[in-house]
Design a protein around this motif. Structure first.
Motif, mmCIF file in Angstrom:
data_model
loop_
_atom_site.group_PDB
_atom_site.id
_atom_site.type_symbol
_atom_site.label_atom_id
_atom_site.label_comp_id
_atom_site.label_asym_id
_atom_site.label_seq_id
_atom_site.Cartn_x
_atom_site.Cartn_y
_atom_site.Cartn_z
ATOM 1 N N LYS A 2 7.894 10.580 -18.644
ATOM 2 C CA LYS A 2 9.055 10.858 -19.490
ATOM 3 C C LYS A 2 9.177 12.357 -19.767
ATOM 4 N N ASN A 3 8.034 13.036 -19.727
ATOM 5 C CA ASN A 3 8.041 14.470 -20.019
ATOM 6 C C ASN A 3 8.664 15.305 -18.904
ATOM 7 N N VAL A 4 8.743 14.731 -17.689
ATOM 8 C CA VAL A 4 9.279 15.499 -16.558
ATOM 9 C C VAL A 4 10.563 14.895 -15.997
ATOM 10 N N TYR A 5 11.016 13.786 -16.580
ATOM 11 C CA TYR A 5 12.223 13.119 -16.073
ATOM 12 C C TYR A 5 13.453 13.973 -16.357
ATOM 13 N N GLY A 6 14.260 14.193 -15.332
ATOM 14 C CA GLY A 6 15.409 15.071 -15.463
ATOM 15 C C GLY A 6 16.747 14.381 -15.528
ATOM 16 N N GLY A 7 16.776 13.092 -15.779
ATOM 17 C CA GLY A 7 18.051 12.387 -15.868
ATOM 18 C C GLY A 7 18.370 11.600 -14.603
ATOM 19 N N LEU A 8 19.555 10.975 -14.587
ATOM 20 C CA LEU A 8 19.920 10.056 -13.510
ATOM 21 C C LEU A 8 19.858 10.696 -12.127
ATOM 22 N N ALA A 9 20.138 11.982 -12.050
ATOM 23 C CA ALA A 9 20.089 12.655 -10.751
ATOM 24 C C ALA A 9 18.659 12.824 -10.249
ATOM 25 N N ASP A 10 17.690 12.509 -11.104
ATOM 26 C CA ASP A 10 16.274 12.725 -10.780
ATOM 27 C C ASP A 10 15.566 11.432 -10.370
ATOM 28 N N GLU A 11 16.333 10.343 -10.262
ATOM 29 C CA GLU A 11 15.709 9.031 -10.058
ATOM 30 C C GLU A 11 14.854 8.971 -8.785
ATOM 31 N N ASP A 12 15.374 9.475 -7.675
ATOM 32 C CA ASP A 12 14.637 9.347 -6.412
ATOM 33 C C ASP A 12 13.321 10.127 -6.465
ATOM 34 N N ARG A 13 13.341 11.290 -7.101
ATOM 35 C CA ARG A 13 12.108 12.082 -7.205
ATOM 36 C C ARG A 13 11.058 11.327 -8.019
ATOM 37 N N MET A 14 11.504 10.599 -9.029
ATOM 38 C CA MET A 14 10.568 9.894 -9.899
ATOM 39 C C MET A 14 9.766 8.852 -9.125
ATOM 40 N N VAL A 15 10.406 8.222 -8.170
ATOM 41 C CA VAL A 15 9.700 7.202 -7.387
ATOM 42 C C VAL A 15 8.514 7.819 -6.664
ATOM 43 N N GLY A 16 8.682 9.016 -6.139
ATOM 44 C CA GLY A 16 7.569 9.704 -5.499
ATOM 45 C C GLY A 16 6.451 10.024 -6.472
ATOM 46 N N LEU A 17 6.797 10.275 -7.741
ATOM 47 C CA LEU A 17 5.784 10.606 -8.743
ATOM 48 C C LEU A 17 4.959 9.388 -9.164
ATOM 49 N N PHE A 18 5.474 8.174 -8.884
ATOM 50 C CA PHE A 18 4.686 6.985 -9.217
ATOM 51 C C PHE A 18 3.322 7.041 -8.526
ATOM 52 N N ASN A 19 3.278 7.657 -7.349
ATOM 53 C CA ASN A 19 2.016 7.720 -6.607
ATOM 54 C C ASN A 19 0.963 8.552 -7.329
ATOM 55 N N HIS A 20 1.399 9.454 -8.200
ATOM 56 C CA HIS A 20 0.448 10.244 -8.975
ATOM 57 C C HIS A 20 -0.151 9.442 -10.124
ATOM 58 N N CYS A 21 0.369 8.246 -10.345
ATOM 59 C CA CYS A 21 -0.120 7.394 -11.432
ATOM 60 C C CYS A 21 -1.033 6.285 -10.923
ATOM 61 N N ILE A 22 -1.337 6.283 -9.636
ATOM 62 C CA ILE A 22 -2.108 5.197 -9.029
ATOM 63 C C ILE A 22 -3.545 5.178 -9.567
#
Length: 698
Positions: A96-116
């Motif tokens: 949530k601290n790095v989410y940039g809004g609706l235009a940032d959705e696709d990038r967020m999916v890539g960041l899920f891998n950092h939470c593994i």
């Protein structure tokens, strides 16, 4: 104590659950599987489930919360440990601290891998934050027909309050992603104590402190919606309006469907060859025969899971129930313009809605095709996908039925639908799909396939990706053979190859099961070895009927289907070295085999213009695993060679140039060479005999 539900199946088995002890992940998987077993709750690949546990961090040895959730592309009904992702819950929430809004959705999916957390995790799905941003230990995200009907109804938010009061939250439609997770989090904060949340036009979120509590919560919410809808239906009476078309009797429906299937398959395969599925269930017939079909069908489906598999809308055929579908020329005059109009409208949809970075337009042909009074066809890359597409459209029908009973059905705006269908993340998922097998998208029919060489051929074709219809005289043997295949790979038909009517029924079953036929393998056979003076007219007739007449009838019916489809095909006839080599005690069998071989050449010359290839595979000495060697044939051949039956395998192995024992699998490989590799060969002969110089064709 077992609970009673009217509209969903209560499948929780306390003994099975007790065996899992306090393993929360195992209980979450168990809950997922029984939820996925009821298609009224969610369809194949639809929805996702999760649980949260406390685990030891391998880096710090501290206790951390880990969320286990269905991975991308999985199915809760068949979910196993290998199909889930394990993520640090805190890290996921820190995004949530790095989410940039609706235009940032696709990038967020890539960041899920950092939470593994679990390095063996399946790729996390787009719905991962929807589970992670909610605090509950066990969460279900499902797509029950009844709940989507509520979500897709006009005034959905008010309807939600009418059913559950203040115990359920509601959020408007939004594409799945990180922001939707934030909306769920806010909805819960604004409505503490709710038991679940309805997502507009989408589905349902429910939860619980334990797997069982979550399961019961899900069932109770679905039950309440279902009961509300049924009450509304009874009050309203006819939901889709009075019937506009009357269904044909079932036998006539199936006959018309089987006749049309190859034509529809050919048209639906203008870009990529497709496999078909047909259904004429009561649910389907009520909808497609209704006055409201004309209004509802073009609206398209509401739930993303539905239209991703069914396309934005179906093609409704302008054919009456009295249409002469057997007149191919005349019926094509109606079908071809209908398909062309559908393709053009799909192209317009793409061009109107596309973005600068949208993937290229996909196949514009319809997935769902509706024939009022007859049934519903679906076409996709394989049988499972076409069947699942059909099931999803049945879900969509149920949603329309429920929403129309409540208030009125609403669908997603075209732009919203396009943004889901052509989402770059969805495209990336498609690109990750494994490569198709050599015979994928092709349908084969194999005679004599319940055992021996025929079964080996069927096995090989299935292994290489084909759908196969096995035929055999024995129903019992056929069922044993079919039991060796997974669902959607094969079907069967009891068939007497000497009977034209029996062969017609076998092809009808192939067309209904898979949409048509691309490969015909005539493997059915028997062998009789006798001196001339002992060979009876009965011996002669049965060999001619099964081997030669059977081949002729199979080819005739097969070519008719292939011509309807319009994209060629293969015929492979299993003959024998004995059709080329003159030997003693073999006049009836050898003559029949020679007839098969020359018929192959004659047919190859005749149907080449239709891009249909016809070839022969000649086995010899297939003793191990071949039914032809059971009984008198083996005794006859042993007598002809002056040896015992027990000495036959060694005799046949030693007499070929390679000194090899020939097995049924070797013949199957020969068939695969004809249909899977030699795509520019016809009228040819492949000898699978270890090398018999006197059988060389040149």
């Amino acid at each position: 104590m077992e609970k009673t539900f009217q509209y969903v199946n209560y499948l929780w088995d306390e003994q099975k659950a007790a065996q899992l002890g306090n393993d929360q992940v195992a209980l979450f998987l168990y809950r997922s599987n029984i939820l996925g077993a009821d298609l009224r709750i969610t369809n194949y690949g639809g929805g996702n489930t999760s649980c949260k546990t406390i685990e030891k961090d391998p880096l710090t040895n501290e206790d951390v919360e880990v969320m286990w959730v269905k991975g991308s592309g999985g199915d809760i009904g068949t979910l196993t440990r290998s199909g889930i992702a394990g993520l640090y819950t805190k890290r996921l929430r820190d995004l949530k601290n790095v989410y940039g809004g609706l235009a940032d959705e696709d990038r967020m999916v890539g960041l899920f891998n950092h939470c593994i957390f679990d390095l063996d995790s399946k790729a996390p799905s787009i719905d991962t934050p929807l589970h992670g941003l909610l605090p509950f230990k066990h969460i279900d995200h499902l797509h029950p027909d009844a709940l989507i009907a509520v979500a897709a109804a006009q005034n959905s938010e008010q309807v939600t309050k009418d059913i559950w009061g203040d115990t359920m939250g509601w959020v408007p439609w939004q594409r799945p992603g990180f922001d939707l997770g934030l909306q769920l989090e806010k909805c819960l904060a604004d409505n503490p104590g709710i038991r679940g949340i309805i997502l507009g036009s989408h589905g349902l979120f429910t939860w619980g402190d334990t797997s069982y509590e979550c399961y019961i919560n899900s069932l109770e919410v679905i039950e309440a919606a279902s009961a509300y809808i049924e009450k509304k239906i009874k009050e309203k009476g006819s939901v889709f309006g009075s019937p506009k078309v009357k269904s044909l009797p079932q036998n006539e429906r199936l006959d018309k469907a089987a006749t049309l299937m190859p034509l529809l398959r050919g048209l639906a395969s203008s870009e990529n060859k497709m496999i078909g599925h047909f259904t004429d269930s009561d649910t389907v017939l009520e909808y497609i025969n209704s006055n409201d079909l004309e209004r509802l069908a073009p609206m398209g489906t509401s739930c993303p899971d539905h239209f991703l598999r069914t396309k934005i809308q179906p093609l409704v055929l302008n054919l009456g129930t009295d249409e002469d579908v057997y007149n191919t020329t005349e019926v094509l005059k109606k079908l071809e313009p209908a398909f062309e109009q559908y393709r053009q409208e799909y192209k317009e949809y793409y061009e109107t809605c596309k973005h600068p970075n949208s993937p290229a337009m996909r196949d514009p042909n319809p997935v769902i095709i509706i024939y009022p009074g007859v049934g519903m066809f679906s076409f996709a890359k394989d049988k499972q996908t076409s069947r699942v597409a059909s099931e999803f459209y049945v879900n969509a029908i149920n949603v329309m039925r429920g929403a129309e009973a409540i208030t009125a059905y609403t669908s997603l705006p075209r732009q919203e639908a396009f943004d889901i269908e052509y989402w770059l993340l969805e495209e990336a998922k498609l690109q990750r799909m494994p490569a198709e097998k050599p015979l994928s998208r092709r349908v084969a029919i194999v005679t004599g396939a319940a055992g021996g060489i025929g079964k080996a051929i069927a096995d090989k074709l299935v292994k290489e990706g084909a759908n196969v219809v096995l035929t055999d005289l024995s129903e019992e043997n056929l069922q044993v053979a079919l039991a060796t295949y997974k669902r959607d790979l094969a079907d069967g038909a009891v068939c007497d190859v000497t009977s034209e009517d029996s062969i017609t029924e076998a092809y009808k079953k192939a067309c209904l099961a898979f949409g048509g036929v691309d490969i015909v393998v005539h493997s059915a056979g028997l062998a009789i070895s006798k001196p001339l003076e002992e060979t009876t007219l009965k011996d002669w007739d049965i060999l001619q009927n099964v081997l030669v007449k059977g081949q002729f009838l199979m080819a005739k019916a097969g070519v008719a289907v292939m011509r309807k489809q319009g994209f060629g095909g293969d015929i492979v006839n299993i003959a024998s070295k004995n059709g080329l080599v003159a030997g003693p005690n073999n006049v009836a069998y050898g003559t029949a085999k020679a007839g098969q071989q020359h018929m192959t050449r004659l047919l190859a010359a005749e149907v080449a213009a239709d891009k249909i290839r016809v070839n022969t595979v000649n086995p010899d000495g297939v003793i191990v695993g071949s039914k032809i060697w059971e009984g008198e044939w083996a005794e006859g051949r042993a007598k002809a060679y002056g040896i015992t039956v027990e000495e036959l395998p060694a005799h046949y192995a030693k007499r070929n140039l390679l000194n090899e024992i020939i097995l049924p699998n070797d013949i199957a490989n020969g068939v695969f060479a004809c249909v899977g590799i030699l795509d520019k060969s016809t009228g040819g002969t492949i000898n699978v005999d270890g090398g018999m110089a006197n059988a060389f064709v040149r």
